[in-house]
Write a protein that holds these residues in place. Sequence first.
Motif, PDB file in Angstrom:
ATOM      1  N   UNK A  57      10.484 -16.619  37.267  1.00 54.11           N
ATOM      2  CA  UNK A  57      11.397 -17.458  37.441  1.00 54.11           C
ATOM      3  C   UNK A  57      12.275 -17.292  38.719  1.00 54.11           C
ATOM      4  N   UNK A  58      12.881 -18.392  39.116  1.00 55.44           N
ATOM      5  CA  UNK A  58      13.666 -18.245  40.235  1.00 55.44           C
ATOM      6  C   UNK A  58      14.396 -19.846  40.494  1.00 55.44           C
ATOM      7  N   UNK A  59      15.622 -19.946  41.065  1.00 58.25           N
ATOM      8  CA  UNK A  59      16.219 -21.113  41.310  1.00 58.25           C
ATOM      9  C   UNK A  59      16.375 -20.902  43.097  1.00 58.25           C
ATOM     10  N   UNK A  60      16.118 -22.474  43.385  1.00 60.47           N
ATOM     11  CA  UNK A  60      16.467 -22.744  44.683  1.00 60.47           C
ATOM     12  C   UNK A  60      17.228 -23.780  44.959  1.00 60.47           C
ATOM     13  N   UNK A  61      18.700 -23.625  45.015  1.00 65.51           N
ATOM     14  CA  UNK A  61      19.385 -24.399  45.179  1.00 65.51           C
ATOM     15  C   UNK A  61      19.536 -25.366  44.022  1.00 65.51           C
ATOM     16  N   UNK A  62      19.006 -26.705  44.062  1.00 74.13           N
ATOM     17  CA  UNK A  62      19.250 -27.957  42.989  1.00 74.13           C
ATOM     18  C   UNK A  62      17.956 -27.741  42.307  1.00 74.13           C
ATOM     19  N   UNK A  63      16.806 -26.779  42.441  1.00 74.14           N
ATOM     20  CA  UNK A  63      15.492 -26.857  41.725  1.00 74.14           C
ATOM     21  C   UNK A  63      15.295 -25.569  41.275  1.00 74.14           C
ATOM     22  N   UNK A  64      14.698 -25.202  40.109  1.00 71.46           N
ATOM     23  CA  UNK A  64      14.294 -23.951  39.828  1.00 71.46           C
ATOM     24  C   UNK A  64      13.111 -24.285  38.857  1.00 71.46           C
ATOM     25  N   UNK A  65      12.395 -23.081  38.699  1.00 69.62           N
ATOM     26  CA  UNK A  65      11.316 -23.125  37.725  1.00 69.62           C
ATOM     27  C   UNK A  65      11.013 -21.905  36.995  1.00 69.62           C
ATOM     28  N   UNK A  66      10.444 -21.843  35.945  1.00 68.14           N
ATOM     29  CA  UNK A  66       9.913 -20.595  35.224  1.00 68.14           C
ATOM     30  C   UNK A  66       8.358 -20.913  34.858  1.00 68.14           C
ATOM     31  N   UNK A  67       7.490 -19.812  34.868  1.00 69.36           N
ATOM     32  CA  UNK A  67       6.170 -20.068  34.616  1.00 69.36           C
ATOM     33  C   UNK A  67       5.608 -18.826  33.829  1.00 69.36           C
ATOM     34  N   UNK A  68       5.268 -19.094  32.664  1.00 66.83           N
ATOM     35  CA  UNK A  68       4.804 -18.292  31.670  1.00 66.83           C
ATOM     36  C   UNK A  68       3.457 -18.336  31.465  1.00 66.83           C
ATOM     37  N   UNK A  69       2.418 -17.230  31.445  1.00 68.13           N
ATOM     38  CA  UNK A  69       1.074 -17.416  31.388  1.00 68.13           C
ATOM     39  C   UNK A  69       0.672 -16.251  30.655  1.00 68.13           C
ATOM     40  N   UNK A  70      -0.262 -16.385  29.545  1.00 74.01           N
ATOM     41  CA  UNK A  70      -0.810 -15.056  28.646  1.00 74.01           C
ATOM     42  C   UNK A  70      -2.096 -15.426  28.232  1.00 74.01           C
ATOM     43  N   UNK A  71      -2.643 -14.190  28.040  1.00 77.12           N
ATOM     44  CA  UNK A  71      -4.036 -14.173  27.484  1.00 77.12           C
ATOM     45  C   UNK A  71      -4.152 -12.886  26.519  1.00 77.12           C
ATOM     46  N   UNK A  72      -4.467 -13.525  25.075  1.00 76.68           N
ATOM     47  CA  UNK A  72      -4.610 -12.670  24.301  1.00 76.68           C
ATOM     48  C   UNK A  72      -5.843 -12.342  23.577  1.00 76.68           C
ATOM     49  N   UNK A  73      -6.430 -11.385  23.195  1.00 74.52           N
ATOM     50  CA  UNK A  73      -7.626 -11.163  22.589  1.00 74.52           C
ATOM     51  C   UNK A  73      -7.764 -10.068  21.605  1.00 74.52           C
TER      52      UNK A  73
END
Length: 442
Positions: A57-73
């Motif tokens: 996750x990070x914010x760049x002035x007027x835009x930001x993003x979060x990315x979550x990914x997982x693998x469970x077994x």
Amino acid sequence: DLKRVEVIKGSASTLYGGGAIAGLVNLISKTPTDERDLRFHLNGSSGKGFDLNGFYGQRFNKIGTTIFASHNRNWAYDPAGIDLSAIPKFDRYVFNPKLFVYFNDKTKLNFGVNTAIENRIGGDIHFIEGKGDSIHSFFEENKTQRYSTQLTFDHRINESSFFNFKNSYSFFNRKISIPDYVFDGTQQATFTEASYTNSKEKSEWVAGVNLWTDNFQEKQLDTFQLRDYNQITFGAFVQNSWKATKWFNLETGFRTDYVVDYGIAFLPRISALFKITNKFSSRIGGGFGYKAPTIFTEESERIQYRNVLPIDKNLNKLEQSYGGNIDLNYRTILGEEVTFSINQLFFYTYLENPLLLETQPNSLYQFINSSGHIDTRGTETNIKIGYDDFKLFLGYTFTDTRLHQNGVSIENPLTPKHRINSVLMYEIEEKWKVGLEAYYFS
């Protein structure tokens, strides 16, 4: 991806709908910050489980993003050595990216897409491992696909008021396979809400409208009649929070929902907080709730919905519920370093026209609204003790749930009467922590 968890006790039906008669658990997701947040988590268990996930996750002035990914077994786990899985074999993949747009100091928007795909099979260990035969032949397999979107738009009108808009769309497909039977259905659901909030020093008003849609389509795999349905609910609500004095706060609300085919539900609620001293406080509240009938309940799940007749809008009706609770809170410092707090809760709910699965001729099952009722009464005690970097949590819940029907009262079979939970935690904040947990269910 989890920022915090909020546990709200007591009726919260005004803002969250008829299902929140006894409270809710609110999961708050992370939002991007100027400083980059990059985390990975690797986990293994003696129950043959494996988890790997990452978050950015990070914010760049007027835009930001979060990315979550997982693998469970998990590999099939049979600790008792009886050739039946206590934990099924499964593989799950989750991917959840979100985009945040900050138009200015007053207006922001975020949009996310969540994908979750899982294959799960349990039953006879030999069958799961590909060594099935006429004796080792029992299995239950679940294949699920879920895709959903989340959209939130916030606009601050002035210092005391703001507007909020939310929308989500969910596509969920599930296929259940057992010997000689397959269930395969797809649910598409939407939620849309617009609300206005006005906050002042001693009073806050929230008002809004929302729309729920729920459409289910089943694949025709045999000659049994389909359980398709289309459910639409319109809602409107208003809530007021009033800080009457330093020691007394009052929250009141009212919601009206119109469920197509089932009519109108009126949902008043009230919650009063008494701050008796700096150490002692008490809250008392109550409200109404409801649930629209569907075939998807714990009872029908156990038989994979096999031979369960569809809901009949001319026969079935809304389950109506009424609930009340009171809790007492006390916190103090023992000596100079030991903190102590205790919360004692008493609760009661009354469920009218409960939807029960009843056996019919020719090995069929049908959901019938009982002419009786189900009531639940109980207590919950939670204690927290802190010393330096140590914290001890102790909890006990007593629940007595009974079905009253045709002059007979019986215990509800799947509600544990006694539950005990305990957690001992040692934590150096932002560095590391170690804990020991123990739980008991009667």
